[in-house]
Write an enzyme that holds these catalytic residues in place. Structure first.
Site, PDB file in Angstrom:
ATOM      1  N   TRP A 313       0.835  -1.259   0.073  1.00  0.00           N
ATOM      2  CA  TRP A 313      -0.051   0.007   0.084  1.00  0.00           C
ATOM      3  C   TRP A 313       0.972   1.267  -0.063  1.00  0.00           C
ATOM      4  O   TRP A 313       1.902   1.309   0.495  1.00  0.00           O
ATOM      5  CB  TRP A 313      -0.842  -0.197   1.240  1.00  0.00           C
ATOM      6  CG  TRP A 313      -1.833  -1.108   1.455  1.00  0.00           C
ATOM      7  CD1 TRP A 313      -1.798  -2.150   2.092  1.00  0.00           C
ATOM      8  CD2 TRP A 313      -2.920  -1.342   0.578  1.00  0.00           C
ATOM      9  NE1 TRP A 313      -2.907  -2.999   2.143  1.00  0.00           N
ATOM     10  CE2 TRP A 313      -3.478  -2.653   1.091  1.00  0.00           C
ATOM     11  CE3 TRP A 313      -3.571  -0.899  -0.346  1.00  0.00           C
ATOM     12  CZ2 TRP A 313      -4.689  -3.124   0.509  1.00  0.00           C
ATOM     13  CZ3 TRP A 313      -4.759  -1.519  -1.200  1.00  0.00           C
ATOM     14  CH2 TRP A 313      -5.162  -2.600  -0.523  1.00  0.00           C
ATOM     15  N   TRP A 366      -5.899   1.564   2.493  1.00  0.00           N
ATOM     16  CA  TRP A 366      -7.491   1.592   2.663  1.00  0.00           C
ATOM     17  C   TRP A 366      -7.778   2.152   4.094  1.00  0.00           C
ATOM     18  O   TRP A 366      -8.740   2.854   4.190  1.00  0.00           O
ATOM     19  CB  TRP A 366      -8.275   0.431   2.280  1.00  0.00           C
ATOM     20  CG  TRP A 366      -8.000  -0.795   3.311  1.00  0.00           C
ATOM     21  CD1 TRP A 366      -7.065  -1.721   3.118  1.00  0.00           C
ATOM     22  CD2 TRP A 366      -8.432  -0.981   4.632  1.00  0.00           C
ATOM     23  NE1 TRP A 366      -6.788  -2.712   4.012  1.00  0.00           N
ATOM     24  CE2 TRP A 366      -7.840  -2.300   4.920  1.00  0.00           C
ATOM     25  CE3 TRP A 366      -9.477  -0.628   5.333  1.00  0.00           C
ATOM     26  CZ2 TRP A 366      -8.043  -2.973   6.390  1.00  0.00           C
ATOM     27  CZ3 TRP A 366      -9.657  -1.340   6.709  1.00  0.00           C
ATOM     28  CH2 TRP A 366      -8.935  -2.335   7.278  1.00  0.00           C
TER      29      TRP A 366
END
Ligand SMILES: Cc1cc2nc3c(=O)[nH]c(=O)nc-3n(C[C@H](O)[C@H](O)[C@H](O)COP(=O)(O)OP(=O)(O)OC[C@H]3O[C@@H](n4cnc5c(N)ncnc54)[C@H](O)[C@@H]3O)c2cc1C
Length: 473
Positions: A313, A366
């Site tokens: 990420w 996220w």
């Protein structure tokens, strides 16, 4: 019996079994709400949500006082202070029994265990499951295990709800008290939650919530399945801020929906497509709460699928700031993010588009998006927000397959075909025609012609990168 009722996320008098029990079993009854601003900040509660909470508390206090029940206000300021705050109250007012409804996030459960341990030796602790239609542990597979997938959960849920008639509301108890105490004044602002200056679009209180529910059930529910995905049609109930604080209960919603469609029981709800689709959304609400109950690590910032923590990420501040401020160069994403900042709410379709954009097109963690949503949503609810984010990022249970990535331009063309939603929140694009508005620079606008950014990433390239990354893990 001298009793204390502890309000948390159940700010209502109607369809509140715990309160009904407290009222019928007591000859002295007082209520308390504990402000816990430090824990709320740690949970990223939005200032607009806290403002709405205080407005709801004010009206709740008035309604309780009409029954002679004083609502006292105490300050924690943390969840961990609740046991001693309640113990002091019980001691001061010679309380025999305390009543409260369960909450299912891990910090809330630990707080309540602390309260029970502290009080149980001298006060009867009565707890109830009222936040959901069916509490965790009731809807299980044939092997007696919790479901991981929504559709079988929904079938089992419907069977149980019908068997137990769990969707029916409980009756209010008509009784008034004389306690000799006065309710505490409720402040209209709370330090630490004053930054976000927006006009609230939601009127506080149970009466307002019921009015909104009735209006929705009289009209929009019948076409809910057709209109719910179009943000400019306002085809959804917008009851989420009330449901999140328990100003209205999911049972009241289901009862009203079935009545509006002349359906006698939940097992035949499919006879009315609009109501059935809407009730399914309320079942998702139960589902995500069951998931966090059985997988408490989710409340500790862990993905449901642990393996997805191996995804590289990204943590790019510029990309994140562009997403937060509605300046990505993708009009539907920008209009949605500005809706969130300006109103404290976002339409469900747009929550999916923007969450998928952050996690699958920008490949940002996220959890950064989950936090930003909580910091701004008036309906911020841990289970629904986390469930929605993990669904979009393909890290959750029953999540969207990793290769299914919404194309923002296609979503925009499909669900905001005339571009009117974009025009509402991106005035700099309002003069563009209904084709160009979805992706101005791809559809003929020249650089420098608009006070609007070019797309911050190449959608197609990033889509492929994300698919490759997911494939590798
Ligand atoms: C990324 C993401 C984040 C979300 N964050 C939240 C949140 O913090 N709080 C919140 O209440 N909902 C959240 N949702 C779910 C959903 O977007 C909102 O509940 C809905 O938009 C609220 O509008 P409404 O009241 O008009 O919904 P309606 O369509 O009228 O639905 C009725 C009620 O059902 C419940 N509901 C609807 N959809 C869902 C769902 N997918 N999951 C769980 N419950 C649902 C809500 O309580 C809602 O008020 C999120 C969804 C996504 C994709």
């Amino acid at each position: 019996m001298r009793s204390l009722y502890w309000f948390r996320s159940d700010l209502r008098l109607m369809d509140n079994l715990a309160l009904a029990e407290a009222i019928s079993s007591s000859d002295f009854l007082m209520a308390v709400f504990i402000l816990t601003p430090i824990t709320w900040q740690a949970h990223y509660a939005a200032p607009c949500k806290i403002r709405f909470l205080l407005d709801n508390l004010k009206l709740l206090s008035e309604a309780l006082w009409n029954k002679g029940i004083p609502l006292l206000l105490r300050k924690g300021p943390c969840f961990s202070d609740c046991p001693k705050v309640l113990a002091k109250l019980c001691n001061e007012y010679d309380i025999d029994a305390i009543h409260f409804n369960h909450e299912y996030q891990i910090d809330e459960r630990m707080r309540d265990e602390g309260v029970t341990t502290q009080l149980a030796s001298h006060v009867t602790v009565n707890t109830y499951h009222q936040q959901l239609v069916l509490p965790p542990g009731i809807v299980l597979s044939k092997q007696k295990t919790p479901f991981k997938i929504f559709t079988p959960f929904k079938h089992a849920w419907l069977a149980k709800a019908h068997e137990q008639q769990a969707w029916r509301t409980c009756k209010a108890v008509k009784k008034t008290f004389k306690s000799g105490l006065k309710p505490d004044p409720i402040p209209s602002r709370l330090q630490g939650f004053t930054g976000q200056k927006i006009d609230l679009h939601w009127e506080a209180g149970e009466e307002a919530a019921q009015k909104k529910l009735n209006a929705f059930c009289q009209d929009k529910i019948h076409d809910y399945q057709k209109h719910r995905d179009y943000p400019n049609l306002d085809g959804t109930s917008q009851l989420s801020p009330y449901l999140a604080q328990g100003v209205i209960s999911p049972r009241q919603c289901i009862t009203a929906a079935l009545e509006a469609c002349d359906i006698a029981d939940i097992d035949t709800m499919n006879r009315a497509e609009g109501a059935a689709t809407w009730i399914s959304e309320l079942i998702w609400r139960d589902f995500y709460n069951h998931i966090i109950y059985f997988h408490p690590n989710i409340c500790r910032h862990k993905p449901y699928r642990l393996k997805t923590d191996d995804i590289p990420w990204r943590y790019d501040d510029n990309l994140l700031a562009a997403w937060k401020n509605g300046m990505t160069g993708f009009p539907i994403v920008d209009a949605s993010m500005r809706q969130l900042l300006q109103t404290g709410w976002m339409h469900n379709r747009l929550r999916m588009v923007t969450a998928m954009f952050l996690s699958k097109i920008l490949l940002l963690d996220w959890r950064l998006g989950e936090k930003h949503f909580m910091q701004h949503l008036i309906d911020g609810d841990f289970a629904a927000n986390n469930g929605g984010w993990q669904w979009c990022a393909s890290t959750g249970t029953d999540a969207v397959p990793y290769f299914r990535i919404f194309n923002p331009t296609t979503q925009s063309q499909r669900f905001d075909p005339a571009g009117d939603f974009i025009r509402r929140f991106c005035p700099e694009l309002s003069h563009l025609d209904s084709k160009t508005i979805h992706n101005p620079f791809a559809f003929g606008v020249k650089l420098g012609e608009l006070p609007y950014p070019q797309p911050i990433v190449d959608y197609k390239a990033m889509r492929q990168t994300t698919i490759d990354v997911f494939k590798r893990i």
